[in-house]
Design a protein around this motif. Structure first.
Motif, PDB file in Angstrom:
ATOM      1  N   ARG A   1       8.137  14.746  67.859  1.00  0.00           N
ATOM      2  CA  ARG A   1       7.500  15.833  68.604  1.00  0.00           C
ATOM      3  C   ARG A   1       6.707  16.738  67.660  1.00  0.00           C
ATOM      4  N   THR A   2       5.508  17.076  68.051  1.00  0.00           N
ATOM      5  CA  THR A   2       4.627  17.830  67.173  1.00  0.00           C
ATOM      6  C   THR A   2       3.556  18.539  68.001  1.00  0.00           C
ATOM      7  N   ASN A   3       2.755  19.372  67.322  1.00  0.00           N
ATOM      8  CA  ASN A   3       1.652  20.132  67.934  1.00  0.00           C
ATOM      9  C   ASN A   3       2.156  21.161  68.940  1.00  0.00           C
ATOM     10  N   ILE A   4       1.337  22.158  69.212  1.00  0.00           N
ATOM     11  CA  ILE A   4       1.568  23.135  70.275  1.00  0.00           C
ATOM     12  C   ILE A   4       0.301  23.241  71.110  1.00  0.00           C
ATOM     13  N   TYR A   5       0.469  23.165  72.423  1.00  0.00           N
ATOM     14  CA  TYR A   5      -0.610  23.343  73.389  1.00  0.00           C
ATOM     15  C   TYR A   5      -0.233  24.507  74.302  1.00  0.00           C
ATOM     16  N   TYR A   6      -1.243  25.194  74.822  1.00  0.00           N
ATOM     17  CA  TYR A   6      -0.982  26.292  75.757  1.00  0.00           C
ATOM     18  C   TYR A   6      -1.949  26.217  76.930  1.00  0.00           C
ATOM     19  N   VAL A   7      -1.381  26.350  78.171  1.00  0.00           N
ATOM     20  CA  VAL A   7      -2.193  26.401  79.392  1.00  0.00           C
ATOM     21  C   VAL A   7      -1.624  27.486  80.291  1.00  0.00           C
ATOM     22  N   GLU A   8      -2.432  27.956  81.238  1.00  0.00           N
ATOM     23  CA  GLU A   8      -1.955  28.975  82.177  1.00  0.00           C
ATOM     24  C   GLU A   8      -2.694  28.844  83.500  1.00  0.00           C
ATOM     25  N   THR A   9      -2.050  29.383  84.550  1.00  0.00           N
ATOM     26  CA  THR A   9      -2.682  29.451  85.869  1.00  0.00           C
ATOM     27  C   THR A   9      -2.487  30.845  86.433  1.00  0.00           C
ATOM     28  N   ARG A  10      -3.560  31.385  87.017  1.00  0.00           N
ATOM     29  CA  ARG A  10      -3.512  32.716  87.628  1.00  0.00           C
ATOM     30  C   ARG A  10      -3.729  32.654  89.139  1.00  0.00           C
ATOM     31  N   ASP A  11      -3.810  31.432  89.673  1.00  0.00           N
ATOM     32  CA  ASP A  11      -4.071  31.286  91.107  1.00  0.00           C
ATOM     33  C   ASP A  11      -3.089  30.309  91.749  1.00  0.00           C
ATOM     34  N   PHE A  12      -1.827  30.396  91.312  1.00  0.00           N
ATOM     35  CA  PHE A  12      -0.750  29.635  91.950  1.00  0.00           C
ATOM     36  C   PHE A  12      -0.978  28.132  91.841  1.00  0.00           C
ATOM     37  N   GLY A  13      -1.506  27.709  90.667  1.00  0.00           N
ATOM     38  CA  GLY A  13      -1.659  26.287  90.412  1.00  0.00           C
ATOM     39  C   GLY A  13      -2.941  25.663  90.904  1.00  0.00           C
ATOM     40  N   GLU A  14      -3.829  26.462  91.485  1.00  0.00           N
ATOM     41  CA  GLU A  14      -5.101  25.897  91.947  1.00  0.00           C
ATOM     42  C   GLU A  14      -5.946  25.427  90.768  1.00  0.00           C
ATOM     43  N   THR A  15      -5.972  26.237  89.712  1.00  0.00           N
ATOM     44  CA  THR A  15      -6.692  25.850  88.497  1.00  0.00           C
ATOM     45  C   THR A  15      -5.834  26.201  87.281  1.00  0.00           C
ATOM     46  N   TRP A  16      -6.055  25.437  86.197  1.00  0.00           N
ATOM     47  CA  TRP A  16      -5.389  25.695  84.921  1.00  0.00           C
ATOM     48  C   TRP A  16      -6.468  25.937  83.875  1.00  0.00           C
ATOM     49  N   THR A  17      -6.184  26.893  82.968  1.00  0.00           N
ATOM     50  CA  THR A  17      -7.177  27.259  81.963  1.00  0.00           C
ATOM     51  C   THR A  17      -6.530  27.361  80.587  1.00  0.00           C
ATOM     52  N   THR A  18      -7.377  27.437  79.575  1.00  0.00           N
ATOM     53  CA  THR A  18      -6.926  27.779  78.232  1.00  0.00           C
ATOM     54  C   THR A  18      -6.654  29.277  78.179  1.00  0.00           C
ATOM     55  N   VAL A  19      -6.173  29.740  77.031  1.00  0.00           N
ATOM     56  CA  VAL A  19      -5.842  31.158  76.906  1.00  0.00           C
ATOM     57  C   VAL A  19      -7.063  32.043  77.058  1.00  0.00           C
ATOM     58  N   ASP A  20      -8.242  31.532  76.703  1.00  0.00           N
ATOM     59  CA  ASP A  20      -9.464  32.337  76.811  1.00  0.00           C
ATOM     60  C   ASP A  20     -10.273  32.022  78.069  1.00  0.00           C
TER      61      ASP A  20
END
Length: 553
Positions: free
Chosen positions: A330-349
């Motif tokens: 296991r390696t690396n770190i990835y980050y994602v987020e959603t602000r619309d209840f899973g309709e879309t996913w984005t990067t931190v920026d």
């Protein structure tokens, strides 16, 4: 109390109250453990014949004395045996679900991979990849395991428990800490895992807008289904009803006010792949997740830590990946987020992502630890006051225990608003020395078992508290939360919306050999540590203060 149909008869004959329901696989073992306390006048050896099924136990008993009534304990046990065999003969088989238990007893577990690792050059001197008290393991598999409900001033929590010091049958337990009265009730067995001893099935917890508690029991790949339970009364853990049983592993469940539940989970579709689903009312869930759910990431397999940012109604996930589907790499770190209840996913920026993420090199990559030849064990995701994510991990040279893969560095990767920065907190001696991160303005706190414990280079250690006053850039050990322990402490979990004094909760156990396991919690300063009562004589009892020792104050 809830008893078997013949439980009261047994109680009258034995003059011994049955403290819980005694049903299901390993039935006889549970009966005799209750009727055979530590002060018993008889010895008993029980051996399970694996070829004849879980209800057909072979029993060898010795008994020397009789009760005052003239009825021998030995004879009474045969009465119980007759009743059990009769019950089983008519197909009576239930679990301990929805029964109260007489104390807080944690699950002990070891992965059992020492011999396998020896084939790859491991000496075996430092035990398994992980072992010991795993009641609150693992932060990268299930979350949250505790949450504070201000409406009733209680912290509700779940854990992987068991019934006796010398048993390893997993019970998904639920309870709460009553802040106003400084007490806990007898815990409720939400689900008896009926012979499973693996805390990969540990539960997670959520609460809806009306105060109903939900417990998600993780399954294990496609071998064991998971379940979703809902309490029958608001702000209560006394009784649960099962909503569904299906494939679901590593449940992260968050309730977003006014919207409903977001469930981030793992399915073994091609290794450990990440999926998500939503439910407005908590009652509507598909029974075919692999066919119906949306995949978030699938490029070799992943573990994730998640967090709900309530003020922004945002859910984030930080995850690693497993080259060639090898979890030990296991390696690396990835980050994602959603602000619309899973309709879309984005990067931190805010860059929108096309899901599922299906390639190692994608816009969500935060740190390329693989290029550095490092393994990474993600531990916690939280947000600072500006809404920027901070990810706590343990980074090492490899997966095998022992000094060979030192140093194990506790690192925080923090988004500053413009870039990701990495800071070192401390170092420990095991990859699964996992703790929690707390942020209060510029004052950041880490609580975790990073100090060397009585079983060095094994899972856990002594719990310490580290502080940073400059936003996580530099750190100092502020306090030894536990000390002079007889067993290692492990997996400090952070409640959602933590409230004093229930800021971190964990279990202890001997990480070198099978032992009992106890449950603890601490306040935000680490000055006071309490143990949940291992054996309860009453329906409600106060936790026991163990640090500092009240007798020494």
């Amino acid at each position: 109390m809830h008893y078997l149909t013949f439980g009261n008869t047994v109680s009258r004959i034995m003059k011994t109250p049955l403290p819980l329901v005694i049903e299901g696989p390993n039935f006889l073992e549970r009966v005799f453990k209750i009727l055979n306390p530590a002060s018993s006048m008889r010895k008993m050896l029980m051996r399970h014949d694996k070829n004849t099924g879980p209800h057909k136990e072979k029993i060898i008993m010795k008994s020397e004395k009789r009760t005052q009534s003239g009825i021998s304990k030995y004879a009474c046990l045969f009465v119980v045996l007759f009743l059990v065999l009769f019950t089983c003969s008519v197909g009576y088989s239930q679990s301990l679900n929805n029964s109260k238990f007489l104390g807080y007893r944690g699950i002990w577990f070891t992965l059992g991979q020492v011999e396998r690792m020896k084939h790859f050059g491991y000496s075996g001197d430092y035990g398994d990849k992980y072992s010991g008290g795993l009641s609150f393991a693992w932060s990268h598999t299930v979350a949250p395991m505790a949450l504070y409900a201000p409406e009733v001033d209680k912290t509700f929590f779940v854990y992987g428990g068991t019934t006796e010091p010398d048993t390893r049958y997993l019970m998904a337990m639920a309870s709460y800490y009553d802040h106003a009265n400084h007490r806990v009730p007898r815990p409720t067995i939400v689900r008896d895992q009926t012979g499973v001893d693996d805390p990969h099935d540990n539960p997670s917890i959520a609460i809806d807008d009306d105060g109903y508690i939900y417990v998600f029991v993780a399954g294990r790949g496609r071998r064991r289904p998971g379940q979703i339970f809902r309490a029958t009364e608001p702000y209560s853990v006394d009784k649960f009803e099962k909503l569904i049983s299906r494939e679901q592993t590593y449940s992260h469940i968050w309730h977003i006010e006014g919207k409903g539940f977001m469930h981030l989970l793992t399915l073994y579709t091609a290794g450990r792949e990440l999926y998500w689903e939503t439910s407005g009312d908590g009652m509507d869930w598909t029974d075919s997740p692999a066919e119906d759910l949306s995949k978030l990431a699938g490029f070799g397999g992943h573990y994730q830590v998640t967090r709900l940012d309530e003020s922004r109604q945002r859910v984030g996930s930080a995850f690693n990946y497993h080259p060639e589907r090898d979890v030990d790499r296991r390696t690396n770190i990835y980050y994602v987020e959603t602000r619309d209840f899973g309709e879309t996913w984005t990067t931190v920026d805010g860059k929108e992502l096309a899901t599922p993420l299906d390639d190692r090199d994608n816009p969500a990559l935060v740190v390329d630890y693989e290029a550095k030849g490092k393994t990474v064990y993600i531990t916690k995701l939280v947000y600072d006051y500006d809404g920027n994510p901070a990810i706590l991990s343990v980074v090492s040279e490899g997966y095998m225990p022992g000094p060979k893969n030192d140093p194990r560095i506790w690192e925080i990767v923090h988004w500053t608003g413009d870039e990701w920065k990495t800071y070192e907190v401390t170092r420990s001696d095991h990859n699964y020395d996992m703790g929690s991160l707390y942020i209060d303005g510029d004052q950041w706190t880490v609580i975790g078992p990073a100090l060397t414990g009585p079983q060095p280079y094994h899972t856990g250690g002594e719990v310490g508290l580290w502080k940073s006053t400059d936003g996580g850039k530099t750190w100092n050990l502020e306090h030894e939360v536990t000390r002079n322990s007889s067993m290692n402490h492990s997996y400090v979990r952070r409640p959602h919306r933590p409230s004093e004094p229930f800021f971190g909760v964990w279990a202890d156990a001997d990480s070198t050999e099978f032992s009992k396991s106890r449950l603890f919690f601490t306040d935000s300063t680490g000055d006071r540590v309490y143990m949940l009562p291992y054996t309860m004589m009453n329906d409600y009892e106060e936790p026991v203060q163990v640090y500092p020792d009240p007798d020494e104050q």
